[in-house]
Design a protein around this motif. Structure first.
Motif, PDB file in Angstrom:
ATOM      1  N   GLU A 159       0.843  -1.189   0.000  1.00 36.29           N
ATOM      2  CA  GLU A 159       0.000   0.000   0.000  1.00 36.29           C
ATOM      3  C   GLU A 159       0.884   1.248   0.000  1.00 36.29           C
ATOM      4  O   GLU A 159       2.099   1.160   0.222  1.00 36.29           O
ATOM      5  CB  GLU A 159      -0.937   0.008   1.201  1.00 36.29           C
ATOM      6  N   ILE A 160       0.253   2.389  -0.238  1.00 36.73           N
ATOM      7  CA  ILE A 160       1.001   3.648  -0.303  1.00 36.73           C
ATOM      8  C   ILE A 160       1.745   3.909   1.001  1.00 36.73           C
ATOM      9  O   ILE A 160       2.876   4.389   0.995  1.00 36.73           O
ATOM     10  CB  ILE A 160       0.064   4.813  -0.671  1.00 36.73           C
ATOM     11  N   GLY A 161       1.145   3.572   2.121  1.00 38.36           N
ATOM     12  CA  GLY A 161       1.805   3.772   3.418  1.00 38.36           C
ATOM     13  C   GLY A 161       3.145   3.062   3.518  1.00 38.36           C
ATOM     14  O   GLY A 161       4.064   3.546   4.181  1.00 38.36           O
ATOM     15  N   ASP A 162       3.275   1.922   2.848  1.00 32.19           N
ATOM     16  CA  ASP A 162       4.557   1.203   2.845  1.00 32.19           C
ATOM     17  C   ASP A 162       5.626   1.996   2.083  1.00 32.19           C
ATOM     18  O   ASP A 162       6.795   1.999   2.468  1.00 32.19           O
ATOM     19  CB  ASP A 162       4.405  -0.174   2.207  1.00 32.19           C
ATOM     20  N   LEU A 163       5.220   2.649   0.997  1.00 30.78           N
ATOM     21  CA  LEU A 163       6.156   3.460   0.217  1.00 30.78           C
ATOM     22  C   LEU A 163       6.568   4.710   1.000  1.00 30.78           C
ATOM     23  O   LEU A 163       7.737   5.093   1.011  1.00 30.78           O
ATOM     24  CB  LEU A 163       5.534   3.855  -1.121  1.00 30.78           C
ATOM     25  N   LEU A 164       5.594   5.342   1.652  1.00 28.57           N
ATOM     26  CA  LEU A 164       5.898   6.508   2.480  1.00 28.57           C
ATOM     27  C   LEU A 164       6.832   6.115   3.619  1.00 28.57           C
ATOM     28  O   LEU A 164       7.795   6.821   3.925  1.00 28.57           O
ATOM     29  CB  LEU A 164       4.612   7.108   3.043  1.00 28.57           C
ATOM     30  N   GLY A 165       6.546   4.979   4.243  1.00 32.16           N
ATOM     31  CA  GLY A 165       7.347   4.508   5.370  1.00 32.16           C
ATOM     32  C   GLY A 165       8.790   4.234   4.998  1.00 32.16           C
ATOM     33  O   GLY A 165       9.699   4.429   5.813  1.00 32.16           O
ATOM     34  N   PHE A 166       9.025   3.792   3.773  1.00 31.85           N
ATOM     35  CA  PHE A 166      10.386   3.538   3.307  1.00 31.85           C
ATOM     36  C   PHE A 166      11.213   4.827   3.361  1.00 31.85           C
ATOM     37  O   PHE A 166      12.343   4.838   3.863  1.00 31.85           O
ATOM     38  CB  PHE A 166      10.354   2.991   1.876  1.00 31.85           C
ATOM     39  N   LEU A 177      17.873   8.670  14.563  1.00 33.23           N
ATOM     40  CA  LEU A 177      16.761   8.324  15.455  1.00 33.23           C
ATOM     41  C   LEU A 177      16.452   6.830  15.347  1.00 33.23           C
ATOM     42  O   LEU A 177      16.137   6.351  14.261  1.00 33.23           O
ATOM     43  CB  LEU A 177      15.515   9.137  15.103  1.00 33.23           C
ATOM     44  N   PRO A 178      16.523   6.106  16.454  1.00 33.25           N
ATOM     45  CA  PRO A 178      16.301   4.659  16.416  1.00 33.25           C
ATOM     46  C   PRO A 178      14.818   4.290  16.426  1.00 33.25           C
ATOM     47  O   PRO A 178      14.359   3.503  17.245  1.00 33.25           O
ATOM     48  CB  PRO A 178      17.008   4.184  17.681  1.00 33.25           C
ATOM     49  N   VAL A 179      14.064   4.862  15.515  1.00 37.10           N
ATOM     50  CA  VAL A 179      12.624   4.608  15.417  1.00 37.10           C
ATOM     51  C   VAL A 179      12.399   3.685  14.232  1.00 37.10           C
ATOM     52  O   VAL A 179      12.940   3.893  13.158  1.00 37.10           O
ATOM     53  CB  VAL A 179      11.846   5.933  15.223  1.00 37.10           C
ATOM     54  N   ARG A 180      11.600   2.662  14.437  1.00 40.08           N
ATOM     55  CA  ARG A 180      11.319   1.682  13.377  1.00 40.08           C
ATOM     56  C   ARG A 180      10.062   2.092  12.615  1.00 40.08           C
ATOM     57  O   ARG A 180       9.008   2.268  13.202  1.00 40.08           O
ATOM     58  CB  ARG A 180      11.137   0.309  14.035  1.00 40.08           C
ATOM     59  N   ARG A 181      10.180   2.258  11.290  1.00 39.32           N
ATOM     60  CA  ARG A 181       9.024   2.603  10.469  1.00 39.32           C
ATOM     61  C   ARG A 181       8.837   1.660   9.293  1.00 39.32           C
ATOM     62  O   ARG A 181       7.743   1.498   8.775  1.00 39.32           O
ATOM     63  CB  ARG A 181       9.162   4.063   9.984  1.00 39.32           C
ATOM     64  N   ALA A 182       9.926   1.026   8.822  1.00 45.05           N
ATOM     65  CA  ALA A 182       9.836   0.144   7.658  1.00 45.05           C
ATOM     66  C   ALA A 182      10.861  -0.974   7.805  1.00 45.05           C
ATOM     67  O   ALA A 182      11.877  -0.807   8.479  1.00 45.05           O
ATOM     68  CB  ALA A 182      10.090   0.932   6.383  1.00 45.05           C
ATOM     69  N   PRO A 183      10.594  -2.125   7.173  1.00 45.81           N
ATOM     70  CA  PRO A 183      11.572  -3.218   7.240  1.00 45.81           C
ATOM     71  C   PRO A 183      12.859  -2.853   6.511  1.00 45.81           C
ATOM     72  O   PRO A 183      12.855  -2.054   5.572  1.00 45.81           O
ATOM     73  CB  PRO A 183      10.859  -4.388   6.547  1.00 45.81           C
ATOM     74  N   ARG A 184      13.944  -3.431   6.949  1.00 47.03           N
ATOM     75  CA  ARG A 184      15.241  -3.196   6.329  1.00 47.03           C
ATOM     76  C   ARG A 184      15.600  -4.375   5.439  1.00 47.03           C
ATOM     77  O   ARG A 184      15.036  -5.460   5.555  1.00 47.03           O
ATOM     78  CB  ARG A 184      16.305  -3.008   7.396  1.00 47.03           C
ATOM     79  N   TRP A 185      16.554  -4.168   4.570  1.00 42.34           N
ATOM     80  CA  TRP A 185      17.010  -5.216   3.671  1.00 42.34           C
ATOM     81  C   TRP A 185      17.404  -6.444   4.477  1.00 42.34           C
ATOM     82  O   TRP A 185      18.133  -6.359   5.462  1.00 42.34           O
ATOM     83  CB  TRP A 185      18.209  -4.720   2.863  1.00 42.34           C
ATOM     84  N   GLY A 186      16.882  -7.599   4.072  1.00 41.23           N
ATOM     85  CA  GLY A 186      17.245  -8.861   4.703  1.00 41.23           C
ATOM     86  C   GLY A 186      16.449  -9.219   5.936  1.00 41.23           C
ATOM     87  O   GLY A 186      16.631 -10.286   6.497  1.00 41.23           O
ATOM     88  N   GLU A 187      15.548  -8.357   6.394  1.00 46.20           N
ATOM     89  CA  GLU A 187      14.772  -8.667   7.597  1.00 46.20           C
ATOM     90  C   GLU A 187      13.670  -9.676   7.333  1.00 46.20           C
ATOM     91  O   GLU A 187      13.290 -10.404   8.228  1.00 46.20           O
ATOM     92  CB  GLU A 187      14.179  -7.393   8.193  1.00 46.20           C
ATOM     93  N   GLU A 188      13.153  -9.678   6.119  1.00 46.57           N
ATOM     94  CA  GLU A 188      12.084 -10.623   5.789  1.00 46.57           C
ATOM     95  C   GLU A 188      12.548 -11.469   4.619  1.00 46.57           C
ATOM     96  O   GLU A 188      12.976 -10.963   3.587  1.00 46.57           O
ATOM     97  CB  GLU A 188      10.793  -9.880   5.417  1.00 46.57           C
ATOM     98  N   ALA A 189      12.468 -12.780   4.780  1.00 41.59           N
ATOM     99  CA  ALA A 189      12.866 -13.676   3.703  1.00 41.59           C
ATOM    100  C   ALA A 189      11.878 -13.576   2.548  1.00 41.59           C
ATOM    101  O   ALA A 189      10.677 -13.407   2.745  1.00 41.59           O
ATOM    102  CB  ALA A 189      12.935 -15.118   4.206  1.00 41.59           C
TER     103      ALA A 189
END
Length: 194
Positions: A159-166, A177-189
């Motif tokens: 969804e668009i929110g995923d693109l914004l979150g990236f 800032l150590p705030v989590r908003r989107a997955p990082r490379w390699g976090e999800e197989a």
């Protein structure tokens, strides 16, 4: 108890207000936000989101007029963790790149450069003409991070929110800032990989 990091957020008159809103919502409770909205941003905010600057006041601890060159964020003696201009218009980028501090937004950006604090500029415009490309190089040489609003797709956005979150995640990373908003490379197989 530690105080939250102080972040200056500037909105200028370029398309991409959903990126600004996503960042502001993500910073809620995570940072002390000092917000400045340019005259051009006010129009784009209405055109793209149907919002007025007053609608953003709840997302910031302090909101300034872009004409208020005496505001605290115009001084290097006002400590901050960093600043982001999102979206960053080509005109605003050019002014920042060449040290033209004629508004509060551009003055605050100038202060971040001179104090060697993180400054993240998020242009969204495309295609990019040569004057803007040169201004991007100048801004980077002056110490800014030029972070185009060009999201990746390796996290398989749904969804668009995923693109914004990236983009928000990349901004947060550059502000430290150590705030989590989107997955990082390699976090999800990827499907089929174990």
């Amino acid at each position: 108890m530690a105080l939250p990091p102080r972040i200056v957020v500037g909105l200028s008159g370029a398309s991409g207000m959903p990126y600004a809103l996503d960042l502001l919502r993500t910073l809620e409770g995570q940072a002390e936000v000092h917000l400045v909205v340019s005259q051009g941003a006010k129009r784009v905010l209405w055109e793209e989101m149907g919002l007025h600057p007053k609608d953003l006041e709840a997302l910031a601890q302090r909101v300034y007029r872009d004409t208020d060159l005496g505001a605290p964020i115009a001084s290097g003696s006002f400590p901050t963790r960093g600043m982001v201009v999102v979206p960053c218009s080509a005109t605003t980028l050019g002014k920042i790149a060449y040290g033209l501090a004629d508004t509060l937004l551009t003055r605050a950006a100038y202060v971040h450069l001179k104090e060697r604090r993180p400054l993240v500029l998020v242009p969204r415009e495309t295609p990019l003409p040569l004057p803007t490309l040169k201004a991007m190089v100048q801004a980077a040489e002056a110490g800014a991070v030029v972070l185009p609003a060009s999201p990746g797709f390796y996290h398989r956005p749904k969804e668009i929110g995923d693109l914004l979150g990236f983009i928000t995640q990349r901004i947060l990373d550059h502000l430290g800032l150590p705030v989590r908003r989107a997955p990082r490379w390699g976090e999800e197989a990827l499907p089929g990989e174990e």
